[in-house]
Design a protein around this motif. Structure first.
Motif, PDB file in Angstrom:
ATOM      1  N   GLU A   9      14.649  48.001  84.755  1.00  0.00           N
ATOM      2  CA  GLU A   9      13.492  47.115  84.929  1.00  0.00           C
ATOM      3  C   GLU A   9      12.185  47.847  84.631  1.00  0.00           C
ATOM      4  OE1 GLU A   9      15.061  43.917  88.240  1.00  0.00           O
ATOM      5  OE2 GLU A   9      14.584  45.955  88.922  1.00  0.00           O
ATOM      6  N   ILE A  10      12.113  49.112  85.003  1.00  0.00           N
ATOM      7  CA  ILE A  10      10.917  49.917  84.711  1.00  0.00           C
ATOM      8  C   ILE A  10      10.722  50.010  83.196  1.00  0.00           C
ATOM      9  CG2 ILE A  10       9.860  52.207  84.888  1.00  0.00           C
ATOM     10  CD1 ILE A  10      11.464  52.478  87.590  1.00  0.00           C
ATOM     11  N   ASP A  11      11.809  50.289  82.482  1.00  0.00           N
ATOM     12  CA  ASP A  11      11.738  50.381  81.020  1.00  0.00           C
ATOM     13  C   ASP A  11      11.369  49.047  80.377  1.00  0.00           C
ATOM     14  OD1 ASP A  11      12.462  53.046  81.178  1.00  0.00           O
ATOM     15  OD2 ASP A  11      14.569  52.694  80.650  1.00  0.00           O
ATOM     16  N   GLU A  12      11.906  47.970  80.905  1.00  0.00           N
ATOM     17  CA  GLU A  12      11.668  46.649  80.332  1.00  0.00           C
ATOM     18  C   GLU A  12      10.265  46.110  80.615  1.00  0.00           C
ATOM     19  OE1 GLU A  12      13.725  44.405  78.474  1.00  0.00           O
ATOM     20  OE2 GLU A  12      14.809  46.277  78.127  1.00  0.00           O
ATOM     21  N   LEU A  13       9.791  46.312  81.854  1.00  0.00           N
ATOM     22  CA  LEU A  13       8.551  45.669  82.295  1.00  0.00           C
ATOM     23  C   LEU A  13       7.309  46.537  82.149  1.00  0.00           C
ATOM     24  CD1 LEU A  13       9.891  44.155  85.644  1.00  0.00           C
ATOM     25  CD2 LEU A  13       9.486  42.951  83.493  1.00  0.00           C
ATOM     26  N   ASN A  14       7.430  47.804  82.312  1.00  0.00           N
ATOM     27  CA  ASN A  14       6.454  48.877  82.444  1.00  0.00           C
ATOM     28  C   ASN A  14       6.357  49.216  83.932  1.00  0.00           C
ATOM     29  OD1 ASN A  14       4.033  47.814  83.764  1.00  0.00           O
ATOM     30  ND2 ASN A  14       3.417  46.874  81.825  1.00  0.00           N
ATOM     31  N   VAL A  15       5.862  50.391  84.229  1.00  0.00           N
ATOM     32  CA  VAL A  15       5.937  50.895  85.603  1.00  0.00           C
ATOM     33  C   VAL A  15       5.079  50.075  86.575  1.00  0.00           C
ATOM     34  CG1 VAL A  15       4.150  52.682  85.449  1.00  0.00           C
ATOM     35  CG2 VAL A  15       6.121  53.018  86.953  1.00  0.00           C
ATOM     36  N   LEU A  16       3.921  49.593  86.158  1.00  0.00           N
ATOM     37  CA  LEU A  16       3.077  48.806  87.055  1.00  0.00           C
ATOM     38  C   LEU A  16       3.743  47.480  87.413  1.00  0.00           C
ATOM     39  CD1 LEU A  16       0.443  48.347  88.623  1.00  0.00           C
ATOM     40  CD2 LEU A  16      -0.514  47.361  86.520  1.00  0.00           C
ATOM     41  N   ARG A  17       4.215  46.759  86.413  1.00  0.00           N
ATOM     42  CA  ARG A  17       4.869  45.471  86.685  1.00  0.00           C
ATOM     43  C   ARG A  17       6.152  45.659  87.486  1.00  0.00           C
ATOM     44  NH1 ARG A  17       5.585  42.502  81.415  1.00  0.00           N
ATOM     45  NH2 ARG A  17       6.459  40.899  82.750  1.00  0.00           N
ATOM     46  N   ALA A  18       6.885  46.748  87.223  1.00  0.00           N
ATOM     47  CA  ALA A  18       8.098  47.026  87.992  1.00  0.00           C
ATOM     48  C   ALA A  18       7.746  47.351  89.448  1.00  0.00           C
ATOM     49  CB  ALA A  18       8.873  48.182  87.363  1.00  0.00           C
ATOM     50  N   SER A  19       6.648  48.079  89.659  1.00  0.00           N
ATOM     51  CA  SER A  19       6.248  48.374  91.042  1.00  0.00           C
ATOM     52  C   SER A  19       5.862  47.090  91.770  1.00  0.00           C
ATOM     53  CB  SER A  19       5.110  49.395  91.090  1.00  0.00           C
ATOM     54  OG  SER A  19       3.889  48.846  90.671  1.00  0.00           O
ATOM     55  N   HIS A  20       5.211  46.172  91.083  1.00  0.00           N
ATOM     56  CA  HIS A  20       4.853  44.898  91.694  1.00  0.00           C
ATOM     57  C   HIS A  20       6.097  44.062  91.998  1.00  0.00           C
ATOM     58  CE1 HIS A  20       0.368  44.851  90.330  1.00  0.00           C
ATOM     59  NE2 HIS A  20       0.672  45.852  91.124  1.00  0.00           N
ATOM     60  N   LEU A  21       7.083  44.120  91.118  1.00  0.00           N
ATOM     61  CA  LEU A  21       8.349  43.430  91.363  1.00  0.00           C
ATOM     62  C   LEU A  21       9.015  43.992  92.623  1.00  0.00           C
ATOM     63  CD1 LEU A  21      10.570  41.449  90.459  1.00  0.00           C
ATOM     64  CD2 LEU A  21      11.491  43.313  89.047  1.00  0.00           C
ATOM     65  N   ALA A  22       9.040  45.311  92.757  1.00  0.00           N
ATOM     66  CA  ALA A  22       9.631  45.935  93.944  1.00  0.00           C
ATOM     67  C   ALA A  22       8.857  45.552  95.204  1.00  0.00           C
ATOM     68  CB  ALA A  22       9.674  47.451  93.778  1.00  0.00           C
ATOM     69  N   MET A  23       7.527  45.478  95.104  1.00  0.00           N
ATOM     70  CA  MET A  23       6.705  45.077  96.260  1.00  0.00           C
ATOM     71  C   MET A  23       7.021  43.645  96.680  1.00  0.00           C
ATOM     72  SD  MET A  23       2.956  46.581  95.349  1.00  0.00           S
ATOM     73  CE  MET A  23       2.691  48.322  95.098  1.00  0.00           C
ATOM     74  N   ILE A  24       7.093  42.744  95.713  1.00  0.00           N
ATOM     75  CA  ILE A  24       7.406  41.343  96.022  1.00  0.00           C
ATOM     76  C   ILE A  24       8.788  41.248  96.671  1.00  0.00           C
ATOM     77  CG2 ILE A  24       7.968  39.110  94.962  1.00  0.00           C
ATOM     78  CD1 ILE A  24       5.613  39.738  92.973  1.00  0.00           C
ATOM     79  N   ARG A  25       9.745  42.001  96.167  1.00  0.00           N
ATOM     80  CA  ARG A  25      11.087  41.998  96.759  1.00  0.00           C
ATOM     81  C   ARG A  25      11.042  42.497  98.203  1.00  0.00           C
ATOM     82  NH1 ARG A  25      14.189  44.271  91.337  1.00  0.00           N
ATOM     83  NH2 ARG A  25      14.463  42.207  90.389  1.00  0.00           N
ATOM     84  N   ALA A  26      10.281  43.556  98.452  1.00  0.00           N
ATOM     85  CA  ALA A  26      10.172  44.084  99.819  1.00  0.00           C
ATOM     86  C   ALA A  26       9.560  43.038 100.751  1.00  0.00           C
ATOM     87  CB  ALA A  26       9.343  45.370  99.834  1.00  0.00           C
ATOM     88  N   ILE A  27       8.509  42.383 100.302  1.00  0.00           N
ATOM     89  CA  ILE A  27       7.847  41.366 101.125  1.00  0.00           C
ATOM     90  C   ILE A  27       8.785  40.192 101.379  1.00  0.00           C
ATOM     91  CG2 ILE A  27       5.949  39.686 101.158  1.00  0.00           C
ATOM     92  CD1 ILE A  27       4.390  41.907  99.456  1.00  0.00           C
ATOM     93  N   GLU A  28       9.481  39.757 100.342  1.00  0.00           N
ATOM     94  CA  GLU A  28      10.412  38.630 100.494  1.00  0.00           C
ATOM     95  C   GLU A  28      11.595  38.973 101.393  1.00  0.00           C
ATOM     96  OE1 GLU A  28      11.332  37.575  96.440  1.00  0.00           O
ATOM     97  OE2 GLU A  28       9.559  36.279  96.289  1.00  0.00           O
ATOM     98  N   ASN A  29      11.945  40.260 101.491  1.00  0.00           N
ATOM     99  CA  ASN A  29      13.072  40.688 102.320  1.00  0.00           C
ATOM    100  C   ASN A  29      12.715  40.881 103.790  1.00  0.00           C
ATOM    101  OD1 ASN A  29      14.916  40.738 100.199  1.00  0.00           O
ATOM    102  ND2 ASN A  29      14.482  42.863  99.691  1.00  0.00           N
TER     103      ASN A  29
END
Length: 158
Positions: A67-87
């Motif tokens: 996902e980091i390679d596909e999205l770029n590191v900033l967008r991947a970090s935001h994806l991980a943040m959203i997942r953490a919040i949703e969890n």
């Protein structure tokens, strides 16, 4: 008010996933004192992680290397943040994030520069994320000997 602190680790690492954590304090907020995970020892992080685990609501979000390679590191970090919040097991009324950007579409969120130094919820999230990722990299090191994954951790500044 239920405030979720959010932080991530793994952005500058050469291998492994990017990990975000979200933490909401329980009723004993005034009893806690946390520092940015990079400014505390491994032993203290372990003790604080257990304290958070026993007394707070917390969750983890992961962005894979793919996902980091596909999205770029900033967008991947935001994806991980959203997942953490949703969890999270409870819904936060406000979200404070360490950094300068908030993930798109996230409501009631505020990015705070050096938030892990000035907000206990973010410092706690920093500890959870770093402890979790370091343990994961130690597990990978045992599984994939010779790659030195145990050394692929975010740097600690003491």
């Amino acid at each position: 008010m239920k405030i979720a602190g959010v932080d991530e680790v793994g952005i500058g690492c050469l291998a492994g996933p990017l990990i975000s954590a979200a933490v909401i304090f329980g009723k004993n907020k005034s009893e806690y004192f946390f520092k940015d995970s990079k400014k505390t020892s491994e032993r203290n992080r372990h003790l604080q992680y257990n304290l958070i685990k026993q007394n707070c609501y917390y969750s983890i979000g992961v962005a894979t290397p793919h996902e980091i390679d596909e999205l770029n590191v900033l967008r991947a970090s935001h994806l991980a943040m959203i997942r953490a919040i949703e969890n999270l097991p409870v819904i936060p009324e406000k979200i404070i994030i360490d950094g300068i950007h908030t993930p798109k579409g996230l409501k009631n969120a505020e990015a705070i520069i050096k938030g892990d130094e000035n907000h206990q919820e973010i410092a706690a999230a920093s500890i959870v994320a770093k402890y979790f990722r370091d343990q994961l990299m130690l597990k990978y090191a045992k599984e994939y000997e010779g790659y030195f994954f145990e050394k692929n951790k975010a740097i600690t500044i003491l």
